[in-house]
Design an enzyme around this catalytic site. Structure first.
Site, PDB file in Angstrom:
ATOM      1  N   ASP A  32      -9.259   8.970  -3.623  1.00 20.71           N
ATOM      2  CA  ASP A  32     -10.056   9.399  -4.777  1.00 20.71           C
ATOM      3  C   ASP A  32     -10.397  10.887  -4.761  1.00 20.71           C
ATOM      4  O   ASP A  32     -10.813  11.431  -5.784  1.00 20.71           O
ATOM      5  CB  ASP A  32     -11.385   8.629  -4.824  1.00 20.71           C
ATOM      6  CG  ASP A  32     -11.210   7.160  -5.150  1.00 20.71           C
ATOM      7  OD1 ASP A  32     -10.282   6.822  -5.899  1.00 20.71           O
ATOM      8  OD2 ASP A  32     -12.014   6.350  -4.652  1.00 20.71           O
ATOM      9  N   ASP A  81      12.188   1.135  -6.371  1.00 20.05           N
ATOM     10  CA  ASP A  81      11.772   1.302  -7.774  1.00 20.05           C
ATOM     11  C   ASP A  81      10.865   2.515  -7.966  1.00 20.05           C
ATOM     12  O   ASP A  81      10.289   2.694  -9.038  1.00 20.05           O
ATOM     13  CB  ASP A  81      11.080   0.030  -8.280  1.00 20.05           C
ATOM     14  CG  ASP A  81       9.820  -0.295  -7.485  1.00 20.05           C
ATOM     15  OD1 ASP A  81       9.502   0.445  -6.519  1.00 20.05           O
ATOM     16  OD2 ASP A  81       9.141  -1.283  -7.819  1.00 20.05           O
ATOM     17  N   ASP A 134       5.595  -0.183  -1.423  1.00 22.51           N
ATOM     18  CA  ASP A 134       5.415  -1.633  -1.393  1.00 22.51           C
ATOM     19  C   ASP A 134       5.143  -2.124   0.022  1.00 22.51           C
ATOM     20  O   ASP A 134       5.164  -1.349   0.988  1.00 22.51           O
ATOM     21  CB  ASP A 134       6.642  -2.325  -2.011  1.00 22.51           C
ATOM     22  CG  ASP A 134       7.951  -1.716  -1.504  1.00 22.51           C
ATOM     23  OD1 ASP A 134       8.051  -1.503  -0.276  1.00 22.51           O
ATOM     24  OD2 ASP A 134       8.840  -1.421  -2.334  1.00 22.51           O
ATOM     25  N   ASP A 172      -8.630  -4.407   0.799  1.00 22.34           N
ATOM     26  CA  ASP A 172      -9.633  -3.879  -0.116  1.00 22.34           C
ATOM     27  C   ASP A 172     -10.218  -5.064  -0.875  1.00 22.34           C
ATOM     28  O   ASP A 172      -9.480  -5.909  -1.374  1.00 22.34           O
ATOM     29  CB  ASP A 172      -8.962  -2.899  -1.096  1.00 22.34           C
ATOM     30  CG  ASP A 172      -9.837  -1.715  -1.437  1.00 22.34           C
ATOM     31  OD1 ASP A 172     -10.981  -1.953  -1.863  1.00 22.34           O
ATOM     32  OD2 ASP A 172      -9.377  -0.566  -1.300  1.00 22.34           O
ATOM     33  N   ASP A 200       8.582   3.222  -0.232  1.00 19.77           N
ATOM     34  CA  ASP A 200       9.210   2.360  -1.233  1.00 19.77           C
ATOM     35  C   ASP A 200      10.473   1.739  -0.656  1.00 19.77           C
ATOM     36  O   ASP A 200      11.509   2.389  -0.573  1.00 19.77           O
ATOM     37  CB  ASP A 200       9.534   3.204  -2.478  1.00 19.77           C
ATOM     38  CG  ASP A 200      10.412   2.460  -3.477  1.00 19.77           C
ATOM     39  OD1 ASP A 200      10.410   1.212  -3.449  1.00 19.77           O
ATOM     40  OD2 ASP A 200      11.062   3.140  -4.293  1.00 19.77           O
TER      41      ASP A 200
HETATM   42  C1  GLC Z   1     -13.560   2.984  -6.064  1.00 26.07           C
HETATM   43  C2  GLC Z   1     -12.104   3.189  -5.733  1.00 26.07           C
HETATM   44  C3  GLC Z   1     -11.464   3.883  -6.884  1.00 26.07           C
HETATM   45  C4  GLC Z   1     -11.580   2.976  -8.089  1.00 26.07           C
HETATM   46  C5  GLC Z   1     -13.025   2.595  -8.358  1.00 26.07           C
HETATM   47  C6  GLC Z   1     -13.113   1.444  -9.291  1.00 26.07           C
HETATM   48  O1  GLC Z   1     -14.229   4.180  -6.207  1.00 26.07           O
HETATM   49  O2  GLC Z   1     -11.973   3.889  -4.529  1.00 26.07           O
HETATM   50  O3  GLC Z   1     -10.132   4.212  -6.631  1.00 26.07           O
HETATM   51  O4  GLC Z   1     -11.068   3.619  -9.220  1.00 26.07           O
HETATM   52  O5  GLC Z   1     -13.679   2.189  -7.194  1.00 26.07           O
HETATM   53  O6  GLC Z   1     -12.665   0.268  -8.673  1.00 26.07           O
END
Ligand code: GLC
Length: 511
Positions: free
Chosen positions: A313, A23, A27, A96, A19
């Site tokens: 995740d 905040d 970032d 992503d 960060d």
């Molecule tokens: C993928 C991501 C996860 C997200 C999900 C919905 O599994 O890794 O973090 O919540 O997709 O986009």
């Protein structure tokens, strides 16, 4: 060395990395400040979890504008700066790409929901209620067992969302959606982004009959069919309009044959497909080696496996396997045939922490994987200023498990990762050698990688007990430990036997 084929890639969850703005949330400027650290790991590139404009219902996986940076992370100038600084260090930058759904605050969805005859109505998946006003079918949403359908009162139809109601699914059967999303990819490729990690790519095609899932099959509504792979080929064709770009898919499917299909029949789909059966196999060599064997059998010729133990995740593998296993797991992961991804923090041995109930924020219960990166023994682990509360609490133990302290400790997990990645980067055996298993037991895994310039044997003790491994490398063929979880053993010459202490692991070079 090809960056995505031979290199190690590094996943950053931007909220949790560093960060700079003060905040309490990580970032882009924070990432830019730590690029020298990242380069010091020897990785070839980084993947950033989403940084686009988002209401943050799913912390950025609900995107309101694919072409804008969320102000929480910075602005486009901060992104351009990060990209330039990343490239100037010889690192690649992977973004992503979240094609399955947008945020319900995306302009496309606002239009789509505005009326049944809006031109964008069909950009999302709308269905009439069942006879009693109920959801059109039994398809489940992620994060609990709730329905994947939410009724839009004003137009009287349900829309599909395989995740939160705030994440309506796009309709990939509509050619305009495909074209618009291909243009999103081009927008970032034009900027010089090197690739995409593609979110839940296995979900892009929905069962066109819209019939109920049979009992016990929670994924029947997203068939791994030819229609799905046609969509994936379309994404690849866009990547191929540019030079040296890479697509890696979040192929969260259990059947390894289904993972294999994502590489295409003719190398015309993904460059890499994450292997989740490995990520969740547990720290058990019998299971893990079955996954590797099946994967090597199933993948089309020339396709590159892709291994990962932790991400944003899953609870960190250090928490699942136990902290003692962390160093050995590093030599296991980095020794496998394929491209490894490491998740920021695993290289310092972070285990994460389930926050106390009042600090939990994720609707999917994944906070433990996302506690802030531990930079130093300072308050807030150097992640954010001591005066602000970080968005998730710092995990316990950061006073010793942190990048600053480990940097100068030759015995640290951090320096083990650095030595292992450096050796791997120069080892033909580890980068592209054959894979042969020498011994597999639940708690012991010995495999050999053989390239043109010799072999490397990876011996990993997954147990807390001392073991002796027969290596049969006698005489002139004596082996030498090149990387070891006990750094002091590096250089040791090995004859017929290698002794490993509890949880110890070693790479032994054999000529
Ligand atoms: C993928 C991501 C996860 C997200 C999900 C919905 O599994 O890794 O973090 O919540 O997709 O986009």
């Amino acid at each position: 060395m090809n960056w995505w084929h031979d290199g190690v890639l590094y996943q950053i969850y931007p909220r949790s990395f560093a960060d700079a703005s003060g905040d309490g949330v990580g970032d882009l400027a924070g990432i830019a400040e730590h690029l020298d650290y990242i380069a010091s790991l020897g990785v070839s590139g980084i993947w950033l979890s989403p940084i686009y404009r988002s209401p943050m219902a799913d912390f950025g996986y609900d995107i309101a504008d694919y072409r804008e940076i969320d102000p929480l992370f910075g602005d486009m100038a901060a992104f351009d700066h990060l990209l330039e600084e990343t490239h100037s260090r010889g690192l690649k930058l992977v973004m992503d790409f979240v094609p399955n759904h947008t945020s319900d605050e995306h302009e496309w969805f606002k239009e789509s929901r505005s009326s049944r005859d809006n031109p964008k109505r069909d950009w999302y998946i709308w269905r009439d209620p069942g006879p009693d006003g109920e959801a059109p079918n039994n398809w489940p949403a992620a994060f609990g067992t709730k329905s994947a359908w939410t009724l839009d009162e004003s137009t009287g139809q349900y829309y599909l969302h395989l995740f939160l109601p705030e994440q309506p699914d796009l309709n990939w059967q509509n050619p305009d959606v495909r074209a618009a999303m291909h243009d999103v990819m081009r927008f970032w490729f034009e900027k010089g982004v090197d690739g995409f990690r593609i979110d839940v790519i296995h979900m892009l095609f929905k069962n066109p009959t819209f019939e109920d899932n049979p009992p016990g099959n929670l994924l029947a509504h997203v068939p791994q069919s030819e229609e799905l792979h046609e969509i994936v080929r379309g994404l690849r064709a866009v990547a191929d309009e540019y030079e040296d770009r890479m697509l890696v898919g979040e192929t969260f499917v259990w059947d390894i044959a289904d993972i294999a299909k994502f590489y295409g029949n003719d190398g015309d789909e993904l460059h890499l497909a994450f292997n989740f059966p490995m990520a969740i196999a547990g720290y058990n060599a019998t299971y893990m080696s079955k996954v590797v064997d099946k994967t090597l059998d199933a993948l089309p010729f020339g396709a590159r496996p892709c291994w990962v133990l932790s991400n944003h995740d899953l609870p960190r593998h250090g928490a699942r396997y136990g902290a003692d296993a962390i160093p050995g797991a590093a030599l296991l992961l980095l020794g496998l045939p394929g491209t490894p991804f490491i998740y920021a923090g695993e290289e310092i041995g972070m285990t994460g922490m389930i926050p106390p109930p009042e600090r939990q924020v994720d609707p999917g219960g994944r906070d433990a994987a996302r506690t802030p990166f531990q930079w130093s023994p300072d308050p807030n682990a150097g992640f954010c200023p001591p005066t602000v509360e970080p968005w998730l609490p710092i995990a316990e133990g950061y006073e010793t498990v942190n990048a600053e302290v480990e940097d100068t400790d030759p015995g640290s997990v951090l320096n083990l990762y650095r030595r292992a990645i450096a050796f791997r980067n120069g080892s033909d055996a580890l980068l592209s050698g054959d894979f042969e298993e020498l011994r597999v037991e639940d708690r012991l895994w010995v495999f050999k990688r053989t390239g043109n310039e010799g072999s490397v044997i990876a011996a990993v003790n997954l147990s807390g007990e001392r073991v002796e491994v027969a290596l049969e490398v006698t005489g002139d063929r004596a082996g030498r430990i090149v990387v070891c979880t006990s750094g002091g053993r590096e250089g040791e010459v090995i004859g017929e036997h290698l002794e490993l202490a509890g949880f110890e692991a070693a790479w032994v070079a054999v000529n």
